[in-house]
Motif scaffolding. Structure first.
Motif, PDB file in Angstrom:
ATOM      1  N   GLN A 394       0.818  -1.204   0.000  1.00 24.92           N
ATOM      2  CA  GLN A 394       0.000   0.000   0.000  1.00 24.92           C
ATOM      3  C   GLN A 394       0.853   1.256   0.000  1.00 24.92           C
ATOM      4  O   GLN A 394       0.520   2.256  -0.659  1.00 24.92           O
ATOM      5  CB  GLN A 394      -0.951  -0.003   1.212  1.00 24.92           C
ATOM      6  CG  GLN A 394      -1.954  -1.142   1.229  1.00 24.92           C
ATOM      7  CD  GLN A 394      -2.777  -1.202  -0.033  1.00 24.92           C
ATOM      8  OE1 GLN A 394      -3.306  -0.184  -0.507  1.00 24.92           O
ATOM      9  NE2 GLN A 394      -2.879  -2.395  -0.618  1.00 24.92           N
ATOM     10  N   VAL A 395       1.969   1.222   0.746  1.00 21.12           N
ATOM     11  CA  VAL A 395       2.860   2.384   0.773  1.00 21.12           C
ATOM     12  C   VAL A 395       3.417   2.652  -0.615  1.00 21.12           C
ATOM     13  O   VAL A 395       3.471   3.800  -1.092  1.00 21.12           O
ATOM     14  CB  VAL A 395       4.007   2.166   1.793  1.00 21.12           C
ATOM     15  CG1 VAL A 395       5.096   3.235   1.631  1.00 21.12           C
ATOM     16  CG2 VAL A 395       3.459   2.186   3.216  1.00 21.12           C
ATOM     17  N   LEU A 396       3.874   1.585  -1.301  1.00 25.09           N
ATOM     18  CA  LEU A 396       4.393   1.746  -2.656  1.00 25.09           C
ATOM     19  C   LEU A 396       3.319   2.265  -3.606  1.00 25.09           C
ATOM     20  O   LEU A 396       3.584   3.107  -4.477  1.00 25.09           O
ATOM     21  CB  LEU A 396       4.919   0.404  -3.166  1.00 25.09           C
ATOM     22  CG  LEU A 396       6.186  -0.149  -2.495  1.00 25.09           C
ATOM     23  CD1 LEU A 396       6.546  -1.505  -3.074  1.00 25.09           C
ATOM     24  CD2 LEU A 396       7.352   0.832  -2.662  1.00 25.09           C
ATOM     25  N   LYS A 397       2.087   1.781  -3.445  1.00 26.47           N
ATOM     26  CA  LYS A 397       0.998   2.220  -4.303  1.00 26.47           C
ATOM     27  C   LYS A 397       0.703   3.699  -4.107  1.00 26.47           C
ATOM     28  O   LYS A 397       0.528   4.449  -5.081  1.00 26.47           O
ATOM     29  CB  LYS A 397      -0.266   1.400  -3.999  1.00 26.47           C
ATOM     30  CG  LYS A 397      -1.427   1.703  -4.963  1.00 26.47           C
ATOM     31  CD  LYS A 397      -2.738   1.090  -4.478  1.00 26.47           C
ATOM     32  CE  LYS A 397      -2.673  -0.420  -4.468  1.00 26.47           C
ATOM     33  NZ  LYS A 397      -3.983  -1.007  -4.066  1.00 26.47           N
ATOM     34  N   GLU A 398       0.660   4.135  -2.832  1.00 24.27           N
ATOM     35  CA  GLU A 398       0.381   5.542  -2.555  1.00 24.27           C
ATOM     36  C   GLU A 398       1.505   6.444  -3.058  1.00 24.27           C
ATOM     37  O   GLU A 398       1.274   7.548  -3.571  1.00 24.27           O
ATOM     38  CB  GLU A 398       0.152   5.741  -1.056  1.00 24.27           C
ATOM     39  CG  GLU A 398      -1.143   5.130  -0.565  1.00 24.27           C
ATOM     40  CD  GLU A 398      -1.411   5.410   0.921  1.00 24.27           C
ATOM     41  OE1 GLU A 398      -0.671   6.247   1.485  1.00 24.27           O
ATOM     42  OE2 GLU A 398      -2.329   4.806   1.470  1.00 24.27           O
ATOM     43  N   ALA A 399       2.748   5.957  -2.914  1.00 25.37           N
ATOM     44  CA  ALA A 399       3.889   6.746  -3.411  1.00 25.37           C
ATOM     45  C   ALA A 399       3.816   6.896  -4.919  1.00 25.37           C
ATOM     46  O   ALA A 399       4.102   7.964  -5.486  1.00 25.37           O
ATOM     47  CB  ALA A 399       5.201   6.073  -3.008  1.00 25.37           C
ATOM     48  N   ALA A 400       3.450   5.835  -5.613  1.00 26.89           N
ATOM     49  CA  ALA A 400       3.329   5.875  -7.067  1.00 26.89           C
ATOM     50  C   ALA A 400       2.245   6.841  -7.496  1.00 26.89           C
ATOM     51  O   ALA A 400       2.405   7.584  -8.487  1.00 26.89           O
ATOM     52  CB  ALA A 400       3.034   4.468  -7.584  1.00 26.89           C
ATOM     53  N   LEU A 401       1.139   6.886  -6.766  1.00 25.48           N
ATOM     54  CA  LEU A 401       0.070   7.790  -7.096  1.00 25.48           C
ATOM     55  C   LEU A 401       0.478   9.244  -6.917  1.00 25.48           C
ATOM     56  O   LEU A 401       0.131  10.125  -7.716  1.00 25.48           O
ATOM     57  CB  LEU A 401      -1.180   7.496  -6.231  1.00 25.48           C
ATOM     58  CG  LEU A 401      -1.955   6.210  -6.573  1.00 25.48           C
ATOM     59  CD1 LEU A 401      -3.025   5.949  -5.517  1.00 25.48           C
ATOM     60  CD2 LEU A 401      -2.579   6.327  -7.952  1.00 25.48           C
ATOM     61  N   LYS A 402       1.246   9.518  -5.861  1.00 27.91           N
ATOM     62  CA  LYS A 402       1.708  10.877  -5.625  1.00 27.91           C
ATOM     63  C   LYS A 402       2.645  11.345  -6.743  1.00 27.91           C
ATOM     64  O   LYS A 402       2.627  12.493  -7.174  1.00 27.91           O
ATOM     65  CB  LYS A 402       2.394  10.963  -4.279  1.00 27.91           C
ATOM     66  CG  LYS A 402       1.450  10.897  -3.095  1.00 27.91           C
ATOM     67  CD  LYS A 402       2.181  10.974  -1.774  1.00 27.91           C
ATOM     68  CE  LYS A 402       1.205  10.896  -0.604  1.00 27.91           C
ATOM     69  NZ  LYS A 402       1.927  10.946   0.698  1.00 27.91           N
ATOM     70  N   ASN A 403       3.502  10.434  -7.207  1.00 30.37           N
ATOM     71  CA  ASN A 403       4.424  10.769  -8.287  1.00 30.37           C
ATOM     72  C   ASN A 403       3.648  11.085  -9.572  1.00 30.37           C
ATOM     73  O   ASN A 403       4.028  11.989 -10.323  1.00 30.37           O
ATOM     74  CB  ASN A 403       5.391   9.627  -8.560  1.00 30.37           C
ATOM     75  CG  ASN A 403       6.443   9.502  -7.453  1.00 30.37           C
ATOM     76  OD1 ASN A 403       6.786  10.506  -6.802  1.00 30.37           O
ATOM     77  ND2 ASN A 403       6.955   8.297  -7.251  1.00 30.37           N
ATOM     78  N   LEU A 404       2.584  10.344  -9.804  1.00 36.45           N
ATOM     79  CA  LEU A 404       1.760  10.608 -10.988  1.00 36.45           C
ATOM     80  C   LEU A 404       1.091  11.967 -10.909  1.00 36.45           C
ATOM     81  O   LEU A 404       0.928  12.651 -11.930  1.00 36.45           O
ATOM     82  CB  LEU A 404       0.696   9.514 -11.156  1.00 36.45           C
ATOM     83  CG  LEU A 404       1.197   8.141 -11.631  1.00 36.45           C
ATOM     84  CD1 LEU A 404       0.071   7.130 -11.613  1.00 36.45           C
ATOM     85  CD2 LEU A 404       1.774   8.252 -13.045  1.00 36.45           C
ATOM     86  N   GLU A 405       0.674  12.357  -9.705  1.00 35.09           N
ATOM     87  CA  GLU A 405       0.001  13.640  -9.522  1.00 35.09           C
ATOM     88  C   GLU A 405       0.948  14.810  -9.766  1.00 35.09           C
ATOM     89  O   GLU A 405       0.537  15.897 -10.154  1.00 35.09           O
ATOM     90  CB  GLU A 405      -0.579  13.730  -8.105  1.00 35.09           C
ATOM     91  CG  GLU A 405      -1.768  12.781  -7.908  1.00 35.09           C
ATOM     92  CD  GLU A 405      -2.247  12.763  -6.463  1.00 35.09           C
ATOM     93  OE1 GLU A 405      -1.599  13.439  -5.629  1.00 35.09           O
ATOM     94  OE2 GLU A 405      -3.229  12.056  -6.155  1.00 35.09           O
TER      95      GLU A 405
END
Length: 406
Positions: A394-405
């Protein structure tokens, strides 16, 4: 004028003195029935609507033959050939009068069994099915247990009084009603059973054409009430007059079982009691569906699963439920004014992991202390437990989403 007043008074007196008018919808009092033991049953659900000493173990004479008949129908070819033995020929009256060595079709002996209550027919059928009466008695008792009889023990296929080391030949009014219910609604041979017991007259001959026979149905109830379905009389000096019968009118199918319903010269007592109980069932009960109070999964409150895996960190996870219906009818004959109550019992909390199919509660439909149906509340979908691997993902997923934003 005086004559008119007198006539009115007499009519009113006759009206209020007639118990069938005043008590048409009242439960029969024990002292109002001749039978020492009696049951009125809803054949569709098996619910007892009225009982008097329903569990008393009593001799039941030829009402035994409904069990003999259904065991034969389920285990034997009706076109099979049964031969009369010495023992069958020696049975006491009432009997067909077969001679040793005579051969008959099984189906013809079944008519002799059920229409005329011939004792020799019962033994010949028992010997055909199991080799001897003792073996057939084992088949009878096994079938009775399958049906759900709790206090019955059968020794003879014809219902004649008998004793052995295990006890005496007997049943109860409740068990007898259960057997009749099975015969007319649950057995794979129910249609054959009804065809035989509804036949008014049957003629046949033995296979060597040595003699012709005519059997007449002695179940007088078939012409007493509209919708009469089936029945069997019985009498021995020990059992008294006995009867079990069934009736169907509209959406109601009723069974009456009577034991020890008078002794000579009171043959009519069983018909009086049968009609009284049947009419009580018709007048006082109506079909009601559980669906009106049925609980569905979407009616249940949400229950959080502690430590359950969700789509993201910090998200509350709730269990998905489904209802598994228990055995039982969807509708029952209930007395007017009676209502089915619903009781829900569930776990107070759930801890992950939770597996699909796990029972977490029950829904009970009952009438007073009588349980009509019990359903189970089960988990509809697995809920896994949060662990380090899940957190890391979940941490990796949230980090990836932030990078996309960005």
């Amino acid at each position: 004028m005086l004559k008119k007043i007198t006539a009115i008074v007499l009519i009113l007196a006759l009206f209020f003195s007639n118990p069938m008018i005043v008590k048409a919808q009242e439960e029969p009092k024990e002292q109002e029935l001749y039978a020492k033991s009696a049951v009125l049953m809803d054949a569709d659900s098996g619910r007892i609507l009225y009982e008097k000493n329903a569990g008393d173990k009593m001799a039941n004479a030829s009402t035994t033959k409904i069990l003999t008949c259904i065991v034969i129908l389920e285990n034997c070819d009706q076109n099979g050939v049964a031969m009369a033995s010495d023992y069958a020929c020696a049975q006491p009256k009432v009997r067909l009068g077969m001679q040793k060595g005579q051969q008959f079709l099984v189906k013809d002996l079944l008519y002799g069994l059920m229409l005329e209550s011939f004792n020799d027919c019962a033994v010949a059928l028992a010997e055909y099915a199991a080799g001897n009466v003792e073996g057939f008695a084992e088949m009878m008792n096994h079938k009775a247990q399958e049906i759900g009889c709790e206090n019955s023990y059968f020794i003879t296929p014809n219902g004649l009084d008998a004793k052995d080391e295990k006890g005496f030949h007997h049943t109860t009014a409740k068990d007898l009603a259960k057997i009749m219910r099975y015969c007319i609604t649950q057995s794979p041979k129910a249609e054959d059973f009804l065809n035989i017991t509804q036949t008014l007259q049957h003629t046949f001959c033995d296979l060597e054409n040595r003699a012709n026979y005519c059997c007449n149905n002695h179940n007088a109830f078939l012409t007493m009430m509209e919708g009469a379905l089936s029945g069997k009389t019985g009498f021995t000096g020990n059992a008294g007059y006995c009867y079990v019968g069934a009736l169907r009118q509209g959406d109601k199918t009723l069974i009456v079982a009577l034991l020890a319903c008078g002794w000579p010269n009171n043959k009519g007592y069983k018909w009086s009691d049968t009609k009284k109980l049947m009419q009580y069932g018709l007048d006082s009960f109506e079909k009601q569906s559980i669906k009106e109070q049925e609980l569905t999964a979407d009616m249940l409150e949400q229950m959080e699963v502690t430590d359950g895996k969700g789509d993201k960190i910090g998200e509350r996870v709730y269990a998905d439920f489904m209802i598994q219906k228990g055995n039982g009818q969807e509708s029952f004959l209930l007395k007017k004014g009676e209502t089915v109550e619903r009781e829900v019992v569930m776990e107070k909390s759930l801890q992950a992991p939770v597996k699909k199919g796990t029972v977490v509660g029950t829904v009970t439909y009952h009438l007073g202390d009588e349980i009509l149906r019990k359903d189970e509340i089960v988990i509809a979908k697995d809920v896994g437990k949060m662990d380090y691997a899940w957190y890391f993902k979940q941490v990796l997923k949230e980090a990836a989403l932030k990078n996309l934003e960005k």
